[in-house]
Scaffold this motif. Structure first.
Motif, PDB file in Angstrom:
ATOM      1  N   ASN A 172       0.854  -1.180   0.000  1.00  0.00           N
ATOM      2  CA  ASN A 172       0.000   0.000   0.000  1.00  0.00           C
ATOM      3  C   ASN A 172       0.892   1.232   0.000  1.00  0.00           C
ATOM      4  N   VAL A 173       0.450   2.284  -0.650  1.00  0.00           N
ATOM      5  CA  VAL A 173       1.251   3.499  -0.752  1.00  0.00           C
ATOM      6  C   VAL A 173       0.431   4.704  -0.298  1.00  0.00           C
ATOM      7  N   VAL A 174       1.026   5.499   0.576  1.00  0.00           N
ATOM      8  CA  VAL A 174       0.417   6.748   1.018  1.00  0.00           C
ATOM      9  C   VAL A 174       1.356   7.873   0.612  1.00  0.00           C
ATOM     10  N   PHE A 175       0.875   8.780  -0.230  1.00  0.00           N
ATOM     11  CA  PHE A 175       1.700   9.914  -0.637  1.00  0.00           C
ATOM     12  C   PHE A 175       1.883  10.893   0.515  1.00  0.00           C
ATOM     13  N   VAL A 176       3.079  11.425   0.625  1.00  0.00           N
ATOM     14  CA  VAL A 176       3.363  12.517   1.559  1.00  0.00           C
ATOM     15  C   VAL A 176       3.779  13.695   0.693  1.00  0.00           C
ATOM     16  N   THR A 177       3.048  14.789   0.770  1.00  0.00           N
ATOM     17  CA  THR A 177       3.262  15.871  -0.170  1.00  0.00           C
ATOM     18  C   THR A 177       3.193  17.241   0.492  1.00  0.00           C
ATOM     19  N   ALA A 178       3.943  18.186  -0.067  1.00  0.00           N
ATOM     20  CA  ALA A 178       3.905  19.565   0.406  1.00  0.00           C
ATOM     21  C   ALA A 178       2.960  20.410  -0.436  1.00  0.00           C
ATOM     22  N   TYR A 179       2.230  19.775  -1.375  1.00  0.00           N
ATOM     23  CA  TYR A 179       1.284  20.511  -2.209  1.00  0.00           C
ATOM     24  C   TYR A 179       0.171  21.092  -1.341  1.00  0.00           C
ATOM     25  N   ASP A 180      -0.389  22.202  -1.780  1.00  0.00           N
ATOM     26  CA  ASP A 180      -1.495  22.784  -1.023  1.00  0.00           C
ATOM     27  C   ASP A 180      -2.784  22.004  -1.294  1.00  0.00           C
ATOM     28  N   GLN A 181      -3.821  22.361  -0.595  1.00  0.00           N
ATOM     29  CA  GLN A 181      -5.081  21.616  -0.640  1.00  0.00           C
ATOM     30  C   GLN A 181      -5.647  21.506  -2.053  1.00  0.00           C
ATOM     31  N   LYS A 195       1.978  17.890   4.145  1.00  0.00           N
ATOM     32  CA  LYS A 195       2.991  18.453   5.041  1.00  0.00           C
ATOM     33  C   LYS A 195       2.605  19.883   5.419  1.00  0.00           C
ATOM     34  N   PRO A 196       2.816  20.303   6.685  1.00  0.00           N
ATOM     35  CA  PRO A 196       3.212  19.489   7.836  1.00  0.00           C
ATOM     36  C   PRO A 196       2.093  18.527   8.233  1.00  0.00           C
ATOM     37  N   ILE A 197       2.462  17.353   8.656  1.00  0.00           N
ATOM     38  CA  ILE A 197       1.492  16.280   8.876  1.00  0.00           C
ATOM     39  C   ILE A 197       0.614  16.561  10.096  1.00  0.00           C
ATOM     40  N   ASP A 198      -0.671  16.421   9.894  1.00  0.00           N
ATOM     41  CA  ASP A 198      -1.649  16.549  10.971  1.00  0.00           C
ATOM     42  C   ASP A 198      -1.795  15.181  11.647  1.00  0.00           C
ATOM     43  N   PRO A 199      -1.483  15.063  12.941  1.00  0.00           N
ATOM     44  CA  PRO A 199      -1.567  13.762  13.624  1.00  0.00           C
ATOM     45  C   PRO A 199      -2.942  13.102  13.505  1.00  0.00           C
ATOM     46  N   ALA A 200      -4.002  13.894  13.550  1.00  0.00           N
ATOM     47  CA  ALA A 200      -5.345  13.333  13.442  1.00  0.00           C
ATOM     48  C   ALA A 200      -5.569  12.732  12.058  1.00  0.00           C
ATOM     49  N   ARG A 201      -5.085  13.421  11.038  1.00  0.00           N
ATOM     50  CA  ARG A 201      -5.219  12.915   9.657  1.00  0.00           C
ATOM     51  C   ARG A 201      -4.392  11.641   9.486  1.00  0.00           C
ATOM     52  N   LEU A 202      -3.202  11.602  10.069  1.00  0.00           N
ATOM     53  CA  LEU A 202      -2.357  10.416  10.005  1.00  0.00           C
ATOM     54  C   LEU A 202      -3.030   9.247  10.704  1.00  0.00           C
ATOM     55  N   ASN A 203      -3.621   9.507  11.853  1.00  0.00           N
ATOM     56  CA  ASN A 203      -4.299   8.452  12.596  1.00  0.00           C
ATOM     57  C   ASN A 203      -5.462   7.874  11.781  1.00  0.00           C
ATOM     58  N   VAL A 233      -3.740  18.830  -4.257  1.00  0.00           N
ATOM     59  CA  VAL A 233      -3.981  17.421  -3.945  1.00  0.00           C
ATOM     60  C   VAL A 233      -5.437  17.032  -4.141  1.00  0.00           C
ATOM     61  N   GLN A 234      -6.262  17.963  -4.609  1.00  0.00           N
ATOM     62  CA  GLN A 234      -7.673  17.659  -4.803  1.00  0.00           C
ATOM     63  C   GLN A 234      -7.869  16.478  -5.747  1.00  0.00           C
ATOM     64  N   ALA A 235      -6.964  16.367  -6.737  1.00  0.00           N
ATOM     65  CA  ALA A 235      -7.067  15.263  -7.696  1.00  0.00           C
ATOM     66  C   ALA A 235      -6.934  13.922  -7.001  1.00  0.00           C
ATOM     67  N   PHE A 236      -6.047  13.842  -5.988  1.00  0.00           N
ATOM     68  CA  PHE A 236      -5.899  12.594  -5.245  1.00  0.00           C
ATOM     69  C   PHE A 236      -7.169  12.314  -4.448  1.00  0.00           C
ATOM     70  N   GLU A 237      -7.693  13.372  -3.817  1.00  0.00           N
ATOM     71  CA  GLU A 237      -8.868  13.207  -2.967  1.00  0.00           C
ATOM     72  C   GLU A 237     -10.078  12.793  -3.795  1.00  0.00           C
ATOM     73  N   ASP A 238     -10.228  13.362  -4.970  1.00  0.00           N
ATOM     74  CA  ASP A 238     -11.358  13.018  -5.829  1.00  0.00           C
ATOM     75  C   ASP A 238     -11.327  11.540  -6.211  1.00  0.00           C
ATOM     76  N   ASN A 239     -10.122  10.963  -6.284  1.00  0.00           N
ATOM     77  CA  ASN A 239      -9.982   9.554  -6.639  1.00  0.00           C
ATOM     78  C   ASN A 239      -9.855   8.670  -5.407  1.00  0.00           C
ATOM     79  N   ALA A 240     -10.139   9.217  -4.214  1.00  0.00           N
ATOM     80  CA  ALA A 240     -10.028   8.472  -2.955  1.00  0.00           C
ATOM     81  C   ALA A 240      -8.620   7.943  -2.744  1.00  0.00           C
ATOM     82  N   ASP A 285      -5.031   7.981  -1.059  1.00  0.00           N
ATOM     83  CA  ASP A 285      -4.617   8.453   0.248  1.00  0.00           C
ATOM     84  C   ASP A 285      -3.354   9.306   0.155  1.00  0.00           C
ATOM     85  N   TYR A 286      -3.325  10.351   0.950  1.00  0.00           N
ATOM     86  CA  TYR A 286      -2.176  11.242   0.973  1.00  0.00           C
ATOM     87  C   TYR A 286      -2.102  11.905   2.341  1.00  0.00           C
ATOM     88  N   LEU A 287      -0.918  12.409   2.656  1.00  0.00           N
ATOM     89  CA  LEU A 287      -0.719  13.219   3.863  1.00  0.00           C
ATOM     90  C   LEU A 287      -0.107  14.537   3.431  1.00  0.00           C
TER      91      LEU A 287
END
Length: 241
Positions: free
Chosen positions: A78-87, A103-111, A90-97, A99-101
């Motif tokens: 499984n792969v989770v992208f970690v990116t410094a792109y703004d919201q 930066k800076p990583i939000d602990p709640a989002r990581l959990n 990364v919308q393209a990733f979110e639209d396709n469900a 997963d990404y994190l």
């Protein structure tokens, strides 16, 4: 409780350390190693076989997206992208469900990401495959205490031996972490033997041997065997019947 193994690939040391610390406070996941670039990361994916890879997108020489195209689809984690792109980026990733994190990583989002992976609510394999490049423009290799990036078009042939997969150009030869299967699927190299792939543009001559066998001589005078199984396809590719 199931425990996942994780590998972190990011060229920024601080980013890796931050993610290691955050994951250390979470149950069900264990960081087994880290890598500072895609080439090192590819080697560790193949040897450690982690359940999940936290992968930075922007890295020098080989990006996280390019690394995806180098993974064997039958065994990739499984792969989770970690990116410094703004919201918005990364919308393209979110639209396709996908997963990404961010930066800076939000602990709640990581959990949330870790819990989703643990519960198998989201499978990223097919999405990773859909976003990975269909072709590889360069092949990462190692040899003699060095790391080399070989342009795919310069490769004369690739073959497997007891040391692994060897990639050969007219002037150098180096070991690659990529499988012959991936090289066959994502480069112009053509299968000519169970253990060999050939760049047809590197063929100087083909010697037809007994029992339906053949031997290719490349422009650098390197010999490549051709088995009966692949000779017909090779001839057809070159325009011979």
């Amino acid at each position: 409780m199931t425990t996942m193994t994780a590998l972190i690939i990011d060229d920024e040391c601080f980013a890796r350390e931050e993610l290691v610390e955050l994951l250390a406070d979470m149950e069900g996941i264990n960081v087994i190693d880290q890598a500072s670039n895609a080439i090192e990361g590819l080697k560790k994916i193949n040897s450690l076989k982690p359940d999940v890879v936290f992968l930075d997108i922007q890295m020098p020489q080989i990006t996280g997206i390019e690394l995806l195209g180098m993974l064997d689809p039958d065994s990739m984690p499984n792969v989770v992208f970690v990116t410094a792109y703004d919201q918005y980026a990364v919308q393209a990733f979110e639209d396709n469900a996908f997963d990404y994190l961010l930066k800076p990583i939000d602990p709640a989002r990581l959990n949330k990401t870790v819990n989703r992976l643990l519960k198998h609510e989201q499978k990223t394999h097919d999405l990773v495959q859909s976003m990975s490049p269909a072709t590889l423009d360069q092949i990462p290799c190692v040899g003699h205490n060095r790391i080399v990036i070989i342009p795919t078009l310069e490769v004369e042939c690739a073959f497997s031996d007891i040391t692994g997969v060897q990639v050969k150009t007219a002037t150098q030869q180096a070991n690659s972490q990529l499988s012959l299967k991936i090289l066959e699927e994502k480069t112009p190299l053509l299968r000519c033997h169970r253990q060999y792939l050939i760049n047809v543009k590197s063929i100087k001559e083909i010697k037809l041997l007994e029992h339906g066998l053949a031997e290719i001589i490349t422009h650098s005078d390197f010999s490549v065997p051709v088995s009966r199984r692949y000779l017909k396809n090779l001839k057809e590719t070159l325009g011979f019947q």
